[in-house]
Write an enzyme that holds these catalytic residues in place. Structure first.
Site, mmCIF file in Angstrom:
data_model
loop_
_atom_site.group_PDB
_atom_site.id
_atom_site.type_symbol
_atom_site.label_atom_id
_atom_site.label_comp_id
_atom_site.label_asym_id
_atom_site.label_seq_id
_atom_site.Cartn_x
_atom_site.Cartn_y
_atom_site.Cartn_z
ATOM 1 N N ASP A 274 0.820 -1.209 0.000
ATOM 2 C CA ASP A 274 0.000 0.000 0.000
ATOM 3 C C ASP A 274 0.858 1.265 0.000
ATOM 4 O O ASP A 274 1.983 1.259 0.476
ATOM 5 C CB ASP A 274 -0.903 0.012 1.246
ATOM 6 C CG ASP A 274 -1.989 -1.056 1.150
ATOM 7 O OD1 ASP A 274 -2.274 -1.496 0.015
ATOM 8 O OD2 ASP A 274 -2.526 -1.449 2.198
ATOM 9 N N ASP B 270 0.977 3.713 1.798
ATOM 10 C CA ASP B 270 0.875 4.443 3.064
ATOM 11 C C ASP B 270 2.014 4.019 3.993
ATOM 12 O O ASP B 270 2.918 3.280 3.598
ATOM 13 C CB ASP B 270 -0.497 4.196 3.711
ATOM 14 C CG ASP B 270 -0.727 2.707 3.994
ATOM 15 O OD1 ASP B 270 0.243 1.917 3.864
ATOM 16 O OD2 ASP B 270 -1.856 2.333 4.336
ATOM 17 N N ASP C 201 2.103 2.007 6.561
ATOM 18 C CA ASP C 201 2.218 0.565 6.796
ATOM 19 C C ASP C 201 2.865 -0.133 5.607
ATOM 20 O O ASP C 201 3.685 -1.033 5.766
ATOM 21 C CB ASP C 201 0.836 -0.055 7.058
ATOM 22 C CG ASP C 201 0.317 0.331 8.439
ATOM 23 O OD1 ASP C 201 1.151 0.739 9.281
ATOM 24 O OD2 ASP C 201 -0.904 0.245 8.662
#
Ligand code: TSJ
Length: 671
Positions: free
Chosen positions: A534, A536, A538
């Site tokens: 992803d 982001d 994380d």
């Protein structure tokens, strides 16, 4: 002028040793041949090339201060306090020496008597190459009370060398250059990239003071790198986020002088043209070896080797000598001091270097750089020189510091035991299934193509994204390995714990090339390994964990350029029938501005994760080779990569938080 222009007898005479002084047109025609690449890396290389001139003067004892400034328009200014570049008339070319250095290929360094050039960038091509690749360049030489100046555009002089002012007692050289946007893909300098190299140079050449200043609007910043302790302080810096097991840094140096046959260049005049020839002469040649070491409680080894300030990533003779001698010295001492039992097997080099941070820096005349990236030192005699120096000094240190020696030997013995336990364990089962088993992981959706060069594998985080990727892929060339659960942080565990992780074993088996000492790139099953996570924090964390694994156990994958990060979109913007995917906030703003100009209604979908995309969308935005963007993960600078991994993945929390805060704006981690 070419070789053919010489008289036939000249051609016969030492033909291969004749080096013709050329103009700079070839540099502009084929910049890659001279600076490696016209990417951002080549752009930064120009600065190193200039600074190397000053560092050479510093090593010869004529210069202490070097000031590097990024000016408002991304041009670069370098000022030093050396003797000033010579401006007297070149005896053969009948123009000022400064003009020859700046406008003639291969020239430079041979105007002084003695004073050899040990620095020199990776390509060591000289200031004239920088000049050729700059839209504008100006050089000031301050000597004998005068400031001598000459200006150039794209390597062609736009003025004669002339006096533009007085400088009193001060001497030095100042250069300003602006890289040519016709040559470079990107002409924006990165403070951080320059910082890495300037700091490294200051560590490697104790006592010199290098300042780096950014004068660009909104980014004003200035730092000074000055280390009286040299590579001792480099080891401390590398160990900043680690826990040393003995207080002081082990440091030693050695200088050797011997009479040898070397090439000596000289200029001669052939039919009114100046030709550089070389001849073999016997004279005294000096080499230096400097080593700093400190053991920490970590499991990773950090060994950085340099030859003439160049990071020898591929190692070479100096590194071979160091490693062999260290292994012998520690084993010999251990037996003598009865810290190793007679019946025990000898400690291996790997056991001894576990947790050890070491900097090996040699300086020599006529270095031979070999290997794929010309970062492997070839000079055979450096092996015995560094071996002898290391054996004697490490032995002396251990004998003179019995308490520290005990701590170090205990650490090495623990490493040996752990390694032995790991070997036994994997002889039984684990290693077999991880590294030798013929059967591929059950979760892998393999591609039908058998040629690794045409095959790629997507490592996909999460089951739902894994499902979409399997459905959306090109089955012929694209394999999918979905990963469930957390990836183990290999920085914190030894090899046997790492091999106990299913997720990691699946990756190792799928790649096919093994790990560590048994790594074999020939067996790699895919030439593109694409991390798809992803967009982001994380996702970035997962990517870092994977890169840590590759970095510590499969480094040739990164060095060989096989590792990529997929770039999933952040937004989907729909305006009528026009659908766009955007990959950054800036791109999003641009598309929105474009659509609002049309005055139509727009629908925006923000993707929080790969899982929100269906198979068709994932293919279109992230996987289709025709339209996707992949970021290749490179290992430009091992020293900083190693520190980034220790910082991000090590035990100490405050430096990790600081690093993440400082770098929060980066979308990608390009180690
Ligand atoms: F070349 C350059 F413009 F890129 C450049 C060269 C830029 C900067 C910032 C510094 C230098 C430079 C050159 N620093 N120091 C020197 N020194 C010489 O070129 C030099 C000086 C004196 C003598 C001598 O024999 O008197 C010989 C040399 C090669």
């Amino acid at each position: 002028m070419s070789l053919e222009d010489l008289k036939p007898e000249e051609q016969r005479y030492d033909a291969e040793q004749i080096q013709v002084l050329e103009g700079l047109e070839p540099v502009r025609k084929r910049p890659g041949m001279y600076i490696g690449t016209t990417s951002s890396r080549g752009l930064h290389h120009l600065v190193y090339e200039i600074v190397d001139n000053s560092v050479d003067e510093a090593l010869a004892g004529y210069c202490r201060n070097i000031d590097v400034t990024i000016l408002e328009d991304d041009s670069i200014e370098v000022v030093d306090d050396d003797r000033g570049m010579p401006v007297d008339e070149h005896p053969k070319m009948h123009v000022p020496a400064l003009e020859v250095i700046m406008t003639v290929l291969h020239a430079g360094g041979k105007f002084g008597k003695g004073g050899y050039k040990v620095s020199g960038g990776l390509h060591g091509v000289g200031a004239s190459v920088v000049n050729a690749l700059s839209v504008f360049m100006e050089v000031d030489s301050m000597r004998d009370g005068h400031i001598y100046t000459q200006t150039y555009s794209r390597g062609v002089k736009t003025s004669e060398v002339h006096i533009t002012g007085e400088c009193g007692d001060r001497t030095g050289t100042r250069v300003v250059f602006k890289p040519d946007p016709e040559i470079f893909d990107d002409t924006v300098y990165s403070f951080d990239v320059l910082q890495q190299r300037m700091r490294e140079m200051a560590f490697l050449n104790k006592g010199i003071r290098i300042s780096l200043t950014d004068k660009r609007e909104g980014r004003e910043k200035s730092e000074v790198y000055h280390y009286e302790g040299g590579i001792r302080e480099y080891v401390m810096f590398q160990n900043e986020n680690k826990t040393p097991i003995h207080d002081e840094i082990i440091y030693f140096e050695s200088v050797k002088t011997e009479e040898k046959e070397v090439d000596e260049e000289y200029d001669t005049n052939v039919d009114g043209k100046v030709v550089t020839r070389s001849r073999r002469v016997r004279r005294n040649v000096t080499s230096e070896c400097e080593i700093a070491m400190q053991w920490t409680d970590s499991y990773a080894e950090t060994t950085l080797s340099y030859a003439n300030n160049i990071n020898t990533i591929e190692g070479g003779s100096h590194l071979v000598g160091y490693k062999a001698a260290l292994t012998r010295a520690v084993n010999d001492y251990g037996r003598k001091a009865k810290l190793l039992k007679e019946k025990d097997e000898a400690l291996t080099g790997e056991d001894i270097r576990e947790g050890l941070t070491a900097i090996i820096s040699v300086k020599l005349e006529e270095p031979q750089f070999e290997g794929q990236t010309k970062t492997k030192l070839g000079n055979a005699d450096m092996r015995s020189f560094v071996d002898g120096c290391t054996y004697d000094n490490v032995t002396a240190y251990l004998e003179e510091h019995p308490a520290q020696a005990k701590v170090i030997l205990e650490k090495c013995t623990r490493a040996a035991r752990a390694r032995e336990a790991a070997r036994k364990a994997r002889d039984l089962t684990r290693r077999k299934s991880a590294l030798e088993s013929a059967s591929l992981p059950g979760k892998l959706a393999d591609c039908s193509e058998k040629d690794p060069a045409l095959s790629e594998i997507f490592i996909v985080e999460g089951d739902s994204a894994g499902g979409s990727a399997k459905d959306g892929r090109d089955r012929r060339t694209q394999a999918i390995l979905p990963l469930r659960g957390k990836i183990l942080n290999v920085e914190k565990v030894r090899e046997e714990r790492m091999l106990a992780s299913d997720t990691i074993r699946d990756m190792i088996t799928a790649f096919g090339c093994g790990i560590g000492a048994e790594f074999n790139i020939e067996k790699l099953r895919y030439h593109k390994i694409i991390i798809m996570s992803d967009a982001d924090v994380d996702g970035a964390h997962i990517r870092t964990l994977m890169l840590t694994l590759f970095f510590r156990y499969m480094r040739p994958l990164i060095e060989g350029g096989y590792i990529y990060a997929a770039q999933p979109p952040l937004f989907r913007v729909k305006c009528g029938n026009d659908i766009r995917y955007t990959y950054s906030d800036r791109e999003q703003e641009k598309v929105l501005a474009e659509f609002s100009r049309l005055g139509k209604k727009v629908e925006i979908q923000r993707y929080k994760g790969l899982g929100e995309m269906d198979a068709a969308q994932l293919w279109e935005t992230t996987m289709d080779p025709a339209t996707r963007t992949l970021v290749q993960i490179t290992l430009d600078d091992f020293a900083s990569a190693d520190q980034i991994f220790t910082t991000l993945m090590g035990d100490k929390v405050p430096p990790r938080r600081k690093f993440i805060e400082e770098n929060a704006h980066y979308a990608k981690l390009d180690v």
